[in-house]
Design an enzyme around this catalytic site. Structure first.
Site, PDB file in Angstrom:
ATOM      1  N   LYS A  42     -18.852  63.553  24.358  1.00  0.00           N
ATOM      2  CA  LYS A  42     -19.169  64.238  23.134  1.00  0.00           C
ATOM      3  C   LYS A  42     -18.772  63.394  21.928  1.00  0.00           C
ATOM      4  O   LYS A  42     -19.187  63.663  20.804  1.00  0.00           O
ATOM      5  CB  LYS A  42     -18.389  65.562  23.070  1.00  0.00           C
ATOM      6  CG  LYS A  42     -18.625  66.495  24.226  1.00  0.00           C
ATOM      7  CD  LYS A  42     -17.593  67.643  24.189  1.00  0.00           C
ATOM      8  CE  LYS A  42     -17.685  68.445  25.448  1.00  0.00           C
ATOM      9  NZ  LYS A  42     -16.541  69.359  25.590  1.00  0.00           N
ATOM     10  N   GLY A  43     -17.938  62.394  22.175  1.00  0.00           N
ATOM     11  CA  GLY A  43     -17.315  61.647  21.086  1.00  0.00           C
ATOM     12  C   GLY A  43     -18.275  60.991  20.103  1.00  0.00           C
ATOM     13  O   GLY A  43     -17.973  60.856  18.925  1.00  0.00           O
ATOM     14  N   GLU A  98     -21.715  54.583  21.383  1.00  0.00           N
ATOM     15  CA  GLU A  98     -20.375  54.998  21.833  1.00  0.00           C
ATOM     16  C   GLU A  98     -19.493  55.313  20.631  1.00  0.00           C
ATOM     17  O   GLU A  98     -19.716  54.797  19.537  1.00  0.00           O
ATOM     18  CB  GLU A  98     -19.734  53.844  22.614  1.00  0.00           C
ATOM     19  CG  GLU A  98     -19.869  53.926  24.126  1.00  0.00           C
ATOM     20  CD  GLU A  98     -18.894  54.910  24.758  1.00  0.00           C
ATOM     21  OE1 GLU A  98     -18.298  55.729  24.040  1.00  0.00           O
ATOM     22  OE2 GLU A  98     -18.733  54.851  25.987  1.00  0.00           O
ATOM     23  N   ASP A  99     -18.463  56.112  20.864  1.00  0.00           N
ATOM     24  CA  ASP A  99     -17.494  56.373  19.808  1.00  0.00           C
ATOM     25  C   ASP A  99     -16.474  55.244  19.708  1.00  0.00           C
ATOM     26  O   ASP A  99     -16.229  54.694  18.645  1.00  0.00           O
ATOM     27  CB  ASP A  99     -16.797  57.728  20.027  1.00  0.00           C
ATOM     28  CG  ASP A  99     -16.199  57.893  21.428  1.00  0.00           C
ATOM     29  OD1 ASP A  99     -16.392  56.997  22.287  1.00  0.00           O
ATOM     30  OD2 ASP A  99     -15.542  58.919  21.671  1.00  0.00           O
ATOM     31  N   ASP A 102     -12.196  51.088  24.298  1.00  0.00           N
ATOM     32  CA  ASP A 102     -10.769  50.777  24.406  1.00  0.00           C
ATOM     33  C   ASP A 102     -10.598  49.712  25.488  1.00  0.00           C
ATOM     34  O   ASP A 102     -10.664  48.518  25.211  1.00  0.00           O
ATOM     35  CB  ASP A 102     -10.021  52.078  24.702  1.00  0.00           C
ATOM     36  CG  ASP A 102      -8.512  51.911  24.731  1.00  0.00           C
ATOM     37  OD1 ASP A 102      -8.033  50.778  24.608  1.00  0.00           O
ATOM     38  OD2 ASP A 102      -7.801  52.917  24.883  1.00  0.00           O
ATOM     39  N   LYS A 130     -11.167  48.691  19.966  1.00  0.00           N
ATOM     40  CA  LYS A 130      -9.754  48.296  19.961  1.00  0.00           C
ATOM     41  C   LYS A 130      -9.672  46.944  20.647  1.00  0.00           C
ATOM     42  O   LYS A 130      -9.631  46.871  21.877  1.00  0.00           O
ATOM     43  CB  LYS A 130      -8.922  49.318  20.759  1.00  0.00           C
ATOM     44  CG  LYS A 130      -8.643  50.613  20.023  1.00  0.00           C
ATOM     45  CD  LYS A 130      -7.744  51.478  20.896  1.00  0.00           C
ATOM     46  CE  LYS A 130      -7.450  52.807  20.270  1.00  0.00           C
ATOM     47  NZ  LYS A 130      -6.773  53.712  21.218  1.00  0.00           N
ATOM     48  N   PHE A 151      -3.687  55.892  18.848  1.00  0.00           N
ATOM     49  CA  PHE A 151      -4.600  56.942  19.282  1.00  0.00           C
ATOM     50  C   PHE A 151      -5.243  57.581  18.064  1.00  0.00           C
ATOM     51  O   PHE A 151      -4.564  58.201  17.251  1.00  0.00           O
ATOM     52  CB  PHE A 151      -3.889  57.979  20.148  1.00  0.00           C
ATOM     53  CG  PHE A 151      -4.867  58.853  20.868  1.00  0.00           C
ATOM     54  CD1 PHE A 151      -5.543  58.397  21.987  1.00  0.00           C
ATOM     55  CD2 PHE A 151      -5.156  60.127  20.395  1.00  0.00           C
ATOM     56  CE1 PHE A 151      -6.480  59.186  22.635  1.00  0.00           C
ATOM     57  CE2 PHE A 151      -6.090  60.930  21.037  1.00  0.00           C
ATOM     58  CZ  PHE A 151      -6.752  60.453  22.160  1.00  0.00           C
ATOM     59  N   VAL A 152      -6.556  57.410  17.945  1.00  0.00           N
ATOM     60  CA  VAL A 152      -7.261  57.920  16.768  1.00  0.00           C
ATOM     61  C   VAL A 152      -8.097  59.147  17.109  1.00  0.00           C
ATOM     62  O   VAL A 152      -8.560  59.305  18.244  1.00  0.00           O
ATOM     63  CB  VAL A 152      -8.143  56.822  16.119  1.00  0.00           C
ATOM     64  CG1 VAL A 152      -7.294  55.680  15.605  1.00  0.00           C
ATOM     65  CG2 VAL A 152      -9.205  56.302  17.080  1.00  0.00           C
ATOM     66  N   ASP A 158     -11.698  63.171  19.901  1.00  0.00           N
ATOM     67  CA  ASP A 158     -10.833  64.338  20.107  1.00  0.00           C
ATOM     68  C   ASP A 158      -9.461  63.972  20.653  1.00  0.00           C
ATOM     69  O   ASP A 158      -9.231  62.866  21.141  1.00  0.00           O
ATOM     70  CB  ASP A 158     -11.487  65.291  21.111  1.00  0.00           C
ATOM     71  CG  ASP A 158     -11.395  64.762  22.543  1.00  0.00           C
ATOM     72  OD1 ASP A 158     -11.771  63.593  22.768  1.00  0.00           O
ATOM     73  OD2 ASP A 158     -10.923  65.491  23.433  1.00  0.00           O
ATOM     74  N   ARG A 164     -12.421  66.935  16.471  1.00  0.00           N
ATOM     75  CA  ARG A 164     -13.721  66.247  16.399  1.00  0.00           C
ATOM     76  C   ARG A 164     -14.416  66.473  15.061  1.00  0.00           C
ATOM     77  O   ARG A 164     -15.245  65.680  14.644  1.00  0.00           O
ATOM     78  CB  ARG A 164     -14.657  66.757  17.507  1.00  0.00           C
ATOM     79  CG  ARG A 164     -14.206  66.426  18.913  1.00  0.00           C
ATOM     80  CD  ARG A 164     -15.349  66.716  19.880  1.00  0.00           C
ATOM     81  NE  ARG A 164     -14.934  66.793  21.267  1.00  0.00           N
ATOM     82  CZ  ARG A 164     -14.821  65.749  22.085  1.00  0.00           C
ATOM     83  NH1 ARG A 164     -15.081  64.539  21.647  1.00  0.00           N
ATOM     84  NH2 ARG A 164     -14.448  65.914  23.344  1.00  0.00           N
TER      85      ARG A 164
HETATM   86  P1  5GP Z   1     -12.161  52.909  27.746  1.00  0.00           P
HETATM   87  O1  5GP Z   1     -12.817  53.157  29.064  1.00  0.00           O
HETATM   88  O2  5GP Z   1     -12.895  51.866  26.910  1.00  0.00           O
HETATM   89  O3  5GP Z   1     -10.706  52.568  27.901  1.00  0.00           O
HETATM   90  O4  5GP Z   1     -12.145  54.272  26.962  1.00  0.00           O
HETATM   91  C1  5GP Z   1     -13.275  54.786  26.387  1.00  0.00           C
HETATM   92  C2  5GP Z   1     -13.148  56.253  26.092  1.00  0.00           C
HETATM   93  O5  5GP Z   1     -11.780  56.659  25.979  1.00  0.00           O
HETATM   94  C3  5GP Z   1     -13.771  56.590  24.769  1.00  0.00           C
HETATM   95  O6  5GP Z   1     -15.142  56.885  24.899  1.00  0.00           O
HETATM   96  C4  5GP Z   1     -12.933  57.761  24.312  1.00  0.00           C
HETATM   97  O7  5GP Z   1     -13.444  58.947  24.847  1.00  0.00           O
HETATM   98  C5  5GP Z   1     -11.565  57.500  24.894  1.00  0.00           C
HETATM   99  N1  5GP Z   1     -10.636  56.846  23.943  1.00  0.00           N
HETATM  100  C6  5GP Z   1     -10.158  55.581  23.950  1.00  0.00           C
HETATM  101  N2  5GP Z   1      -9.317  55.346  22.923  1.00  0.00           N
HETATM  102  C7  5GP Z   1      -9.272  56.495  22.225  1.00  0.00           C
HETATM  103  C8  5GP Z   1      -8.592  56.889  21.014  1.00  0.00           C
HETATM  104  O8  5GP Z   1      -7.854  56.156  20.353  1.00  0.00           O
HETATM  105  N3  5GP Z   1      -8.826  58.159  20.608  1.00  0.00           N
HETATM  106  C9  5GP Z   1      -9.634  59.028  21.279  1.00  0.00           C
HETATM  107  N4  5GP Z   1      -9.779  60.247  20.771  1.00  0.00           N
HETATM  108  N5  5GP Z   1     -10.285  58.695  22.402  1.00  0.00           N
HETATM  109  C10 5GP Z   1     -10.108  57.448  22.871  1.00  0.00           C
END
Ligand code: 5GP
Length: 178
Positions: A42-43, A98-99, A102, A130, A151-152, A158, A164
């Protein structure tokens, strides 16, 4: 500012200005192509909604949901499809929206899955990145902003399904999740 937010990282004006630039760039790059924009729920929903209004070429939209962190703030590396796309993506020029990227684990899984369905091309547009945490070395074609390793929340992002609706990207107070 919301009481659970420690500081605002990216305010509404800065967000909207950058999204306009991204939309212009995407419009130029996809001119004459068969653009299908995929929103990762949903992000990315708020970002997607603003982004497509700044793209001035013909496009289609579809939505997909994958599992993220649950209620924790660290990636588990486990990705599960909760909602798949409605239509075939064969021979389409796909742009995944994508939102935040990370570790990149979610995205690299998703890219492999979609590539295997015979797309013509596949690019990624992420509002946030990030850089310190990028372990899976995925290439992100369009990045809105790089954010530090905090953590944002807000603007679609969310914590435990909340925040959100904030119109900015902010850092959550640690006491909220610790
Ligand atoms: P990744 O697989 O790249 O580690 O993580 C991706 C997903 O983790 C993102 O689509 C998001 O849902 C969540 N995520 C990663 N970092 C953050 C953050 O700082 N804040 C939030 N709210 N979600 C995050």
């Amino acid at each position: 500012m919301h009481k659970d937010i420690k500081k605002i990282l990216i305010d509404q004006d800065v967000l909207q200005r950058r999204i306009k630039e991204l939309g212009q760039e995407i419009s130029k790059d996809y001119k004459g192509k068969d653009l299908l924009v995929i929103c990762v729920l949903k992000g990315a929903v708020l970002f997607m909604a603003d982004l497509v209004q700044n793209i001035d070429i013909s496009l289609e939209m579809d939505f997909m949901a994958v599992s993220s962190y649950g209620d924790a703030t660290q990636s588990s590396g486990v990705v599960r499809i909760i909602k798949d796309l409605d239509a075939s993506i064969e021979n389409k020029d796909l742009l995944i929206v994508e939102d935040i990227v990370d570790s990149g684990l979610t995205l690299s899984y998703l890219m492999e899955l979609l590539k295997a369905r015979g797309v013509k091309s596949l690019k990624v547009c992420s509002l946030l990145e990030k850089p310190e945490n990028l372990v899976s070395k995925v290439n992100i074609d369009y990045v809105g902003f790089q954010v530090p390793d905090e953590f944002v929340v807000g603007y679609g992002l969310d914590y435990a399904q909340k925040y959100r609706n904030l119109p900015y990207i902010g850092v959550l107070k640690e006491e909220v999740y610790k």
